[in-house]
Write an enzyme that holds these catalytic residues in place. Structure first.
Site, PDB file in Angstrom:
ATOM      1  N   ASN A 197       0.788  -1.185   0.092  1.00  0.00           N
ATOM      2  CA  ASN A 197      -0.018  -0.064  -0.209  1.00  0.00           C
ATOM      3  C   ASN A 197       0.977   1.300   0.029  1.00  0.00           C
ATOM      4  O   ASN A 197       0.554   2.370  -0.780  1.00  0.00           O
ATOM      5  CB  ASN A 197      -0.932  -0.284   1.144  1.00  0.00           C
ATOM      6  N   ASP A 206      -5.196  -3.585  -2.800  1.00  0.00           N
ATOM      7  CA  ASP A 206      -6.480  -4.220  -2.999  1.00  0.00           C
ATOM      8  C   ASP A 206      -6.586  -5.530  -3.881  1.00  0.00           C
ATOM      9  O   ASP A 206      -7.112  -6.503  -3.615  1.00  0.00           O
ATOM     10  CB  ASP A 206      -7.678  -3.299  -3.327  1.00  0.00           C
ATOM     11  N   ASP A 232      -5.475  -7.148   6.694  1.00  0.00           N
ATOM     12  CA  ASP A 232      -4.812  -8.180   6.097  1.00  0.00           C
ATOM     13  C   ASP A 232      -5.028  -9.423   6.719  1.00  0.00           C
ATOM     14  O   ASP A 232      -4.262 -10.605   6.449  1.00  0.00           O
ATOM     15  CB  ASP A 232      -3.397  -7.960   5.918  1.00  0.00           C
TER      16      ASP A 232
END
Length: 335
Positions: A197, A206, A232
């Site tokens: 990310n 994603d 996660d």
């Protein structure tokens, strides 16, 4: 399509105490392609037939000059089987009877005496209304089920969301205790998601999560449950017959996820997972919190061992440290 074809296989129960009119009425309904049960002429006989045959429609005589109290029968039917529609057979001159029947939820009226065409039209109208209401009910039920399913799903990955997966776990624990079998839960972390990310953006993260879940799903039995706890972290529930050792399943899950990097645009991002697990045996009395905590403890140890294995060291590891670094086997908690 004519009426006789469209109404085939519909079962109708006639409650009529006047045999001649009942036979004539039965003949009209058979002409519409309906399956007509034998006539019933008492309250007890009507209720017994209703329980045994489950008709689609009831024709009930409420003429005041007959031996059957049609209003009492209607109320008994409504109290025991509210979803069966009733068409009332009434005297067209009995305004009070029609008004009282109107308060009992009529699906239509058949006036007696009445021409054959009027009777058939009244029955056809009632059955068409029944078809329409059933279609609308079915559409509503499908939509309601779809909305409920959507509310129970994680919008990103499509697996169960946290609320639903924990509900499933509660139910599976109760079933395992009732059936005296083992229940295994696996806590699965998608490793390195934060770094993906931060480096490539949340869209890449994603996409990585979706692919990780898709790969996990290839190793999940149809009756297992997989859900996202958040971020996660995922939970896999395996109830019923354990068809392989959990350590073998863990290896299969890791291999399925980590066999190849995930291609996102021009990027190839490694996919990695860490797994902790716990098993509740047939005689254990663990609740959801204890079972998830046990699996989470093993997950923490697995991640710590992996982290220590990648740390640079100036000396060879001792036997004690090597043992601490190894992932733990199945944890069986005793209540």
């Amino acid at each position: 399509m004519d009426s006789a074809t469209s109404f085939m296989r519909r079962r109708v129960l006639i409650v009529e105490d006047e045999p001649a009119f009942g036979a004539w009425l039965r003949h009209q309904l058979v002409g519409l392609g309906l399956d007509v049960d034998r006539l019933t002429r008492s309250e007890a006989d009507t209720l017994a037939n209703l329980r045994a045959n489950q008709p689609d429609l009831i024709l009930l005589s409420i003429r005041r000059d007959g031996p059957i109290d049609g209003f009492a029968v209607a109320r008994r039917i409504r109290s025991s089987c509210d979803d069966v529609p009733i068409v009332y057979i009434v005297d067209p001159a009995d305004d009070d009877g029609i008004e009282e029947a109107s308060r009992l939820g009529p699906f239509g009226f058949v006036f007696a005496p009445s021409p054959q065409s009027h009777v058939r039209a009244a029955i056809a109208t009632a059955l068409n209304r029944l078809d329409t209401e059933r279609r609308l009910r079915s559409m509503w039920e499908v939509r309601e089920a779809s909305l409920l399913d959507q509310a129970s799903r994680d919008p990103l990955t499509g697996v169960w969301n946290r609320r639903r997966i924990t509900e499933i776990l509660d139910a599976e624990i109760a079933r395992a205790q009732r059936e005296h079998w083992s229940l295994t839960v696996l806590m699965i972390d998608a490793d390195g998601l934060k770094q993906v990310n931060d480096r490539y953006g949340h869209a890449a993260g994603d996409a990585l999560l979706r692919e990780v879940v898709a790969r996990i799903a290839t190793q999940v039995r149809p009756y297992d449950a997989l859900g996202r706890l958040g971020g996660d972290e995922f939970l896999l529930i395996r109830g019923g017959r354990q068809d392989m050792p959990t350590t073998a399943l863990v290896d299969r899950l890791r291999n399925a996820v980590q066999r190849a990097p995930v291609s996102i645009g021009e990027l190839d991002i490694p996919a990695r997972i860490s797994i902790g697990w716990a098993t509740s045996g047939p005689d254990d009395m663990l609740d959801r919190i204890a079972l998830m905590a046990a699996a989470d403890t093993v997950l923490y140890d697995v991640k710590r061992a992996a982290h220590e294995a990648t740390e640079p060291s100036t000396s060879a590891p001792t036997a004690s440290r090597a043992r601490q670094s190894a992932p733990k086997p199945d944890v069986l908690f005793k209540g």
